[in-house]
Each structure stands twice: as structure tokens, then as C-alpha cells.
Design a protein around this motif. Structure first.
Motif, short mmCIF file in Angstrom:
data_model
loop_
_atom_site.label_atom_id
_atom_site.label_comp_id
_atom_site.label_asym_id
_atom_site.label_seq_id
_atom_site.Cartn_x
_atom_site.Cartn_y
_atom_site.Cartn_z
N ALA A 126 0.81 -1.22 0.00
CA ALA A 126 0.00 0.00 0.00
C ALA A 126 0.85 1.27 0.00
N ASP A 127 2.16 1.14 -0.20
CA ASP A 127 3.03 2.32 -0.12
C ASP A 127 2.76 3.31 -1.23
N SER A 128 2.28 2.84 -2.39
CA SER A 128 2.06 3.75 -3.52
C SER A 128 0.73 4.49 -3.44
N ILE A 129 -0.09 4.16 -2.47
CA ILE A 129 -1.40 4.80 -2.35
C ILE A 129 -1.21 6.20 -1.76
N PRO A 130 -1.81 7.25 -2.36
CA PRO A 130 -1.57 8.62 -1.88
C PRO A 130 -1.93 8.84 -0.41
N ASP A 131 -3.11 8.39 0.03
CA ASP A 131 -3.53 8.62 1.42
C ASP A 131 -3.54 7.29 2.17
N ARG A 132 -2.37 6.68 2.25
CA ARG A 132 -2.22 5.35 2.84
C ARG A 132 -2.70 5.30 4.28
N GLU A 133 -2.36 6.31 5.08
CA GLU A 133 -2.71 6.29 6.50
C GLU A 133 -4.23 6.28 6.70
N THR A 134 -4.95 7.03 5.88
CA THR A 134 -6.41 7.06 5.99
C THR A 134 -7.02 5.73 5.61
N VAL A 135 -6.47 5.09 4.58
CA VAL A 135 -7.00 3.81 4.12
C VAL A 135 -6.81 2.73 5.17
N LEU A 136 -5.72 2.77 5.91
CA LEU A 136 -5.38 1.68 6.83
C LEU A 136 -5.76 1.96 8.29
N GLN A 137 -6.35 3.09 8.58
CA GLN A 137 -6.66 3.40 9.97
C GLN A 137 -7.93 2.69 10.43
N ASP A 138 -7.98 2.39 11.71
CA ASP A 138 -9.17 1.84 12.38
C ASP A 138 -9.67 0.56 11.72
N LEU A 139 -8.76 -0.35 11.39
CA LEU A 139 -9.19 -1.65 10.86
C LEU A 139 -9.78 -2.49 11.99
N PRO A 140 -10.74 -3.37 11.69
CA PRO A 140 -11.40 -4.16 12.76
C PRO A 140 -10.44 -5.00 13.59
N LEU A 141 -9.41 -5.60 12.96
CA LEU A 141 -8.45 -6.43 13.70
C LEU A 141 -7.21 -5.61 13.99
N LYS A 142 -6.80 -5.60 15.26
CA LYS A 142 -5.64 -4.83 15.67
C LYS A 142 -4.64 -5.72 16.39
N GLN A 143 -3.38 -5.29 16.39
CA GLN A 143 -2.34 -6.01 17.10
C GLN A 143 -2.64 -5.98 18.59
N GLY A 144 -2.55 -7.14 19.23
CA GLY A 144 -2.89 -7.27 20.64
C GLY A 144 -4.27 -7.84 20.88
N ASP A 145 -5.09 -7.95 19.82
CA ASP A 145 -6.42 -8.53 19.94
C ASP A 145 -6.35 -10.05 19.80
N PRO A 146 -7.38 -10.78 20.30
CA PRO A 146 -7.48 -12.20 19.96
C PRO A 146 -7.59 -12.37 18.44
N PHE A 147 -7.03 -13.47 17.92
CA PHE A 147 -7.00 -13.69 16.47
C PHE A 147 -8.38 -14.16 16.00
N ASN A 148 -9.22 -13.19 15.71
CA ASN A 148 -10.57 -13.44 15.25
C ASN A 148 -10.57 -13.50 13.72
N ARG A 149 -10.90 -14.68 13.15
CA ARG A 149 -10.88 -14.83 11.69
C ARG A 149 -11.92 -13.94 11.02
N PHE A 150 -13.05 -13.72 11.68
CA PHE A 150 -14.08 -12.86 11.09
C PHE A 150 -13.57 -11.43 10.96
N LEU A 151 -12.90 -10.93 12.01
CA LEU A 151 -12.36 -9.58 11.94
C LEU A 151 -11.18 -9.49 10.98
N PHE A 152 -10.45 -10.59 10.81
CA PHE A 152 -9.36 -10.64 9.84
C PHE A 152 -9.92 -10.45 8.43
#
Length: 696
Positions: A126-152
Motif C-alpha cells: 500500500a506504499d504507492s497509495i496517496p492517502d495510505r494512513e487514511t486507508v489503513l486506519q481503524d481496521l477491525p483487527l488490531k495487534q494485541g487482539d485475539p485472532f478473530n478470523r471474522f475480523l481478519f
């Protein structure tokens, strides 16, 4: 022979279990997943309260759900799979089956175990995307969460959706993960392939017969040469449905002429036209309307231009208002007997309107209307007028409706003589008649709203904000006694508490009205037409008060003279003057409500606890309408119906009726002020309200 023997043995036992009604279904030990999510993941369901209650079960009411042993065993596997997909690989599910005569109580006991934690989350490509930070913010699965396949999966879908709304129609996201069961950790990665950025190409329309294809293309939020956006396709499809011309409308990529490496995306619009005309009618009953009815006819394709022409008529106060007064104020509509203003005549509305679905741009809808109506507010005013209105509405990409309207009418407003006297010093019949004269009223109104609730009829999450600004002056076409500026705002929030089905909601409403000083022969003041003032009290704001009862009141006693006995009866409360709300120019309301499932029939019935507070007063006339904040608690019931929640609220009011001016109105119409701060005792501390829909 062995198979036949097993079937012959299992058959009677299964038949015996299938006759058992599921009386209760419980989950114990679950913390990561709430009861509601678990209940919809299994096949076994609970019977309705009427079917499982020992008190009324013999009546045969309610839906019975029977125990299926085979599905019950499968439910254990379903719960284990759900937990493992949610990151709890060591989960254990035990069951308890308690058989009663004709019924069974079921319990799932869950030991969740230690979850697998996401220790690393990598996103590449995703490095070539102009507004990369906006696209990747607030994703359902986060580091430190239980590995939920649905949220993945939801995280991958979120990236795809965001990129497709930014011009990348061929976006793909590849998922990869590794799990260390012994260390209870997982490393996951998402590899993004955005593909080329593209624009919309040619638009092909299929299925149109009576509607011109050029007109259909003009309605679309997607146009040739515009940067590709999946959201614009949804907006285009929604716009086509809003015209009411089509019973089916889809706007999609023309897959037959598009390849993932292309930078031009052709579109296909497939429509199925609906009936060109619609006839509707209604009849009903309301506590402040008595009987009411309506009828209408719609032409959805006026002269083949795609414009909508509608003519409608409504009638209310049937049974109590002239000329349809049948004496029902003495029987079915007793609460309207005291309303000598709003219910004295039948209310009506006749409107003919033309709606242009595309006004310069596809996002703007224009409507022109001609109307004639008589409308009223309970015990406050009655207005009769004819006129026209022009309205423009624009809905932004984020679905924020913004509207601008102009309404010009010629009519008159009827209110009590006490209202005119108390707040405008118009105490002579001549001055009151001047205020009742027919005049021009031109109002320009701008409004915006931000609806973000999950359900407009019964919200449990989200919020909604509304702002309105209205202005009337000589520049807008209004007469001298019809000038004012009115500002109001409304905000409501809704939150679900934890994993329960309890909902906490709160609401704020406020407004201000400004008006210049005008003069009559023997009166002067800042006059605001009664139909434009603020009113409060009733089922949707401060529920400890009846409709329009909160705020300034004026009391009128119809007598040519006040005797000594009348004075004694007034003091004792046996003589009760007629009172009416005068409204105010300053309003503030705050409400808090908690809704929880009822202990019985909890899927449909809820209990409500609320506290409402509000103030309504007249700036510049605080001697007649001082600032008083009133707080009224109460309880309520909510019953889910196809029309929305049926609502019964009971508010407790510890206050007497608002102090106000007491006038003696003689037979010739003149008013004499008896007291400036008259107080009348409340006949009941409880106010009952029945209606449909949530209060806010």
C-alpha cells in the motif's frame, strides 16, 4: 439387521424428545462473546414467554419450539467452531439437559480458555497509495487482539472498500497468517494489490421503455471521465430508486467490456420500470385529532419528463370540528372538549406538488408545491392559509441532507385573547382583531441533519444531529407583524451497554427566536406569531407534562364581573379558569432514558426509565414567564410492532401548573387583568402518553 435395530430403538426416543418444549436456554461462562451472538449461532431456540410460562402455558398462546437432540449435539460443535474462529482454540462446551413434564431446560457451560493473540500485523503493497494512513486506519483487527478470523476478513474487506472508493476498481487483498498454538500467538499479514487507478467510461442503459435513457444518465452520481468510486455507484442506484420510477435499478461495472488492468471502467445501468401511477388512502384515530383520513394520487413520469406529480388531501378533527362535528367530544374524544381553539374546526390540507429529481446536479432535488390548509396546535392556535413553497434538497456523499426552502402564504392565525394581551399588551378587542387579520408570511428556511443511527425507528447505536434556521422579514415578503428569526437544534445519542441489550439514550433540544419591536394603536412589543413560537410538554419531550403544557400559560375566566364567591372558589380550587399555552421564544430540553429487556417476553417487550428536564420562557417578559427548569421522572413500556415500538410512558410531575396572568373576559370581548401570578393546582401528578416510535 443391526441398522434396522438401531433405527427402531432410536425412533421412539427421538419422538419422545421432540415433544419437549424448550422452556429455557442459558449460556454460562462466556465472556468474549455475548449471549445474543451465541444464540443466533445455534439451531436450538427458546420458546416464547407465553409458551413456556407455567401460568399461561395452558392457554396455548405463543410459539412453541421443541427440543431436537440431534441438533442440540450439533450446536455444541457450532459453538466450538465459533469460538475457534474467534481465536479461542482451547474452548470446551458442556451441556446440561433438565427434563420436566412436557418441557426441557437447556444450559451451555462454556470454558473459553486462553485466546491466541495477534502479536504482529503487517500490511504490504500500500506504499504507492496517496492517502495510505487514511486507508489503513481503524481496521477491525488490531495487534494485541485475539485472532478473530471474522475480523481478519473484515479488515481485508475494509481495505478493498476504501480503495475502490478512491479510484481503484481492481483492488485485491491477500491474507496470510501463521499460528503458534503452544505460545498462543499469531502473526498475520495483508498484502494489498491496488491495481491501476481508473475513471468511469461509457454508460449503457438497459430496460428503459417509457423513461428517456438520457434522463437516466443525468440522474447518476457517476459520469464519464469522473474518477471511479464504488460509493458513487451505490449513490446512483439509490437516486434511481428515489425517483419512484423504477421497481428495480442496478448500476454496476460492465464486466463484458472491462479487464482488471484497464484504466477506463464502463458501466451498465439495468432498470425495470414500475407502475406509472399510484393511489393511496389512509384512515386513523389520534388522541389529539379524533378521527382522521387522507387520500392521494401520484404520476411518477409527468409528460414523460421523469418529474413526479402528486396531489394529496388530509382531513382531521373529524367528529369534533366544524363542519364534521358529530359530538364525539362528549364520548370518544373527550380530551378535545376543552380545546376551543385547535379543535373548534376540522383541519385539512390539500397539496399539489411537482418534484424534479435532478436540479442542476444529480445530488439536488427540487420541489414546487401549491397548498391550502387549516392546521392547529392543541389548545394554542389555529391557522388557515393558502400559498406556495419551493424546496431544494441536497444529499452529500456522506449522506448529510441539506435543504433550503421558501414558503409564501396568505392567511390568518387564531389564538386566545389572553395570549395576545399577556405577551403583546393587545388587550382590547380592536388590537386583538388586528393580530388576527390575514397577512402575507414569507419564510426562508435552511436545515441540515446528520443521521447516523443504526435504526431510524428503534435506534440502539449512533447519533442524529439536526439544525434549523428560519427567517421572515419584509425582504422575504412578510407583513410587518410577521417578522422574526428562529434558530433551533436537536441532538440525540444512543449506546448499547456492554454485551447486554440495554440501551442508554440521551437527547438535547434548544432554540431561540428573535423579533423586532412593532406597535399597534394601543399596544407594542416584540410580537411573534403564535404558530411560530416554541411549545413544550408531551410524549416527545418533558413527559411529566401534557401536550404543550410546559412553559408560559395564560388563564381566562369568562365573567362580566368577579363576585366574592368567585374569589373564594378560585382560592379553594373549585373554580378552575380555562388556561392555554402561549409558547415562548427560548427553549431548552434535556432527556435521559434507559431501555432494558423486560423479565417476560424480553424479545419484544422492554422497560424504560427516564428523566426529562426542560424550560420554556419568554425573554424580555420574565415577569410573566420567568425561567423555571422542571424535572420529571417516569417509567414506560416499549412493545415491538411492525410499525415500530408501541410506547406507553407515565411521567411524574411534582409541580403545580405554571404561574400566569389571570384575565377576566367580558361578554363584549374586553379583558381585565385580575392577577399577574395566578397558580392553579394540578389535578393529577401523573401524565400518561401512548404513541408509536421512540421519543427521540
Amino acid at each position: 439387521m443391526v441398522v434396522l435395530g438401531v433405527l427402531g430403538f432410536a425412533g421412539p426416543a427421538a419422538a419422545q424428545d421432540s415433544a419437549l418444549v424448550v422452556r429455557s436456554l442459558r449460556f454460562e461462562g462466556n465472556h468474549a462473546i455475548d449471549d445474543y451472538t451465541l444464540s443466533i449461532a445455534i439451531a436450538t431456540t427458546n420458546s416464547s414467554w407465553f409458551a413456556r410460562s407455567g401460568l399461561v402455558r395452558w392457554l396455548g398462546l405463543g410459539e412453541k419450539r421443541y427440543f431436537d437432540p440431534l441438533e442440540f449435539r450439533r450446536d455444541v460443535l457450532r459453538l466450538i467452531l465459533l469460538y475457534r474462529q474467534s481465536g479461542y482454540m482451547d474452548v470446551k462446551v458442556d451441556t446440561l439437559v433438565e427434563r420436566q413434564p412436557g418441557a426441557v431446560d437447556l444450559t451451555f457451560t462454556i470454558t473459553e480458555g486462553r485466546p491466541i493473540i495477534v502479536t504482529r500485523l503487517d500490511i504490504g503493497g500500500a506504499d504507492s497509495i496517496p492517502d495510505r494512513e487514511t486507508v489503513l486506519q481503524d481496521l477491525p483487527l488490531k495487534q494485541g487482539d485475539p485472532f478473530n478470523r471474522f475480523l481478519f476478513q473484515a479488515s481485508a474487506d475494509s481495505i478493498v472498500s476504501r480503495l475502490r472508493n478512491r479510484g481503484y476498481p481492481a483492488t485485491e487483498v491477500f491474507r496470510n497468517y501463521s499460528v503458534d498454538r503452544d505460545a498462543y500467538r499469531a502473526e498475520v499479514s495483508l498484502q494489498v494489490d491496488p491495481g491501476p487507478r481508473a475513471v468511469f467510461g461509457a454508460i449503457r442503459v438497459e430496460g428503459a421503455r417509457r423513461v428517456d435513457t438520457t434522463f437516466i444518465r443525468q440522474l447518476l452520481a457517476a459520469s464519464r471521465g469522473q474518477r471511479f468510486s464504488q460509493q458513487n455507484l451505490f449513490q446512483s442506484q439509490r437516486k434511481l430508486y428515489q425517483t419512484e420510477l423504477f421497481r428495480l435499478a442496478t448500476v454496476t461495472i460492465d464486466s463484458a467490456h472491462y479487464q482488471p488492468e484497464d484504466t477506463i471502467v464502463p458501466l451498465t445501468v439495468l432498470v425495470a420500470e414500475g407502475p406509472p401511477h399510484r393511489i393511496r388512502s389512509s384512515i386513523g384515530f389520534g388522541t389529539t385529532d379524533c378521527f382522521r383520513g387522507g387520500a392521494g394520487w401520484t404520476n411518477r413520469n409527468l409528460l414523460g419528463t421523469g418529474r413526479l406529480f402528486d396531489i394529496s388531501a388530509r382531513l382531521s378533527k373529524v367528529g369534533v370540528g366544524d363542519p364534521f362535528g358529530f359530538g364525539l367530544e362528549r364520548s370518544l374524544c373527550k380530551n378535545l372538549a376543552s380545546d376551543t381553539i385547535g379543535s373548534a374546526k376540522a383541519n385539512y390540507n390539500v397539496t399539489a406538488s411537482v418534484r424534479q429529481p435532478r436540479f442542476f446536479t444529480p445530488q439536488i432535488t427540487g420541489t414546487v408545491s401549491l397548498f391550502a390548509e387549516r392546521r392547529s396546535e392543541f389548545s394554542v392556535y389555529r391557522r388557515e392559509e393558502i400559498g406556495l413553497s419551493l424546496a431544494l434538497q441536497r444529499e452529500t456523499i456522506r449522506r448529510v441532507p441539506i435543504s433550503l426552502a421558501y414558503r409564501l402564504s396568505f392567511g390568518r392565525t387564531e389564538a386566545t385573547s389572553g395570549t395576545f394581551c399577556a405577551f403583546f399588551n393587545a388587550c382590547t378587542p380592536q388590537d386583538a382583531s388586528r393580530l388576527r387579520e390575514e397577512r402575507l408570511l414569507g419564510i426562508i428556511t435552511a436545515s441540515a441533519s446528520w443521521p447516523r443511527q443504526n435504526n431510524p425507528l428503534d435506534p440502539s447505536r449512533g447519533h442524529i444531529y439536526t439544525v434549523d434556521l428560519s427567517h421572515s422579514s419584509r425582504a422575504t415578503g412578510s407583513a410587518a407583524l410577521q417578522t422574526f428569526t428562529r434558530v433551533s437544534g436537536d441532538a440525540a445519542w444512543y449506546r448499547t451497554l456492554g454485551n447486554s441489550r440495554a440501551v442508554l439514550s440521551w437527547h438535547l433540544r434548544g432554540g431561540l427566536i428573535f423579533s423586532p419591536k412593532v406597535s399597534l394603536d394601543s399596544a407594542s412589543g416584540n410580537f411573534i406569531p403564535p404558530d411560530q413560537r416554541f411549545y413544550a410538554g408531551g410524549p416527545n419531550d418533558v413527559r411529566g407534562y401534557d401536550l404543550n403544557e410546559l412553559g408560559p400559560l395564560v388563564y381566562v375566566l369568562n365573567r362580566d364581573s368577579l363576585t366574592a364567591q368567585d374569589s373564594m372558589d378560585l382560592a379553594a380550587g373549585t373554580l378552575r379558569p380555562r388556561f392555554s399555552a402561549t409558547g415562548g421564544n427560548t427553549l431548552g430540553v434535556a432527556q435521559v432514558e434507559l431501555r432494558v429487556p423486560a423479565p417476560v417476553w424480553s424479545s419484544r417487550l422492554r422497560l424504560a426509565l427516564f428523566v426529562d428536564a426542560g424550560t420554556l420562557y419568554e425573554r424580555g417578559k420574565t415577569n410573566l414567564a420567568p425561567i423555571r427548569v422542571r424535572i420529571t421522572p417516569g417509567v414506560g413500556l416499549r412493545l415491538n410492532t411492525p410499525l415500530g415500538p408501541a410506547r406507553l410512558d407515565v411521567g411524574y410531575n411534582p409541580y403545580d401548573q405554571a404561574p400566569g396572568a389571570l384575565y377576566l373576559q367580558k361578554s363584549d370581548g374586553t379583558l381585565t387583568l385580575l392577577r399577574t401570578n395566578f397558580v392553579q393546582k394540578r389535578q393529577s401528578r401523573l401524565s400518561w402518553h401512548f404513541s408509536f416510535g421512540q421519543p427521540f
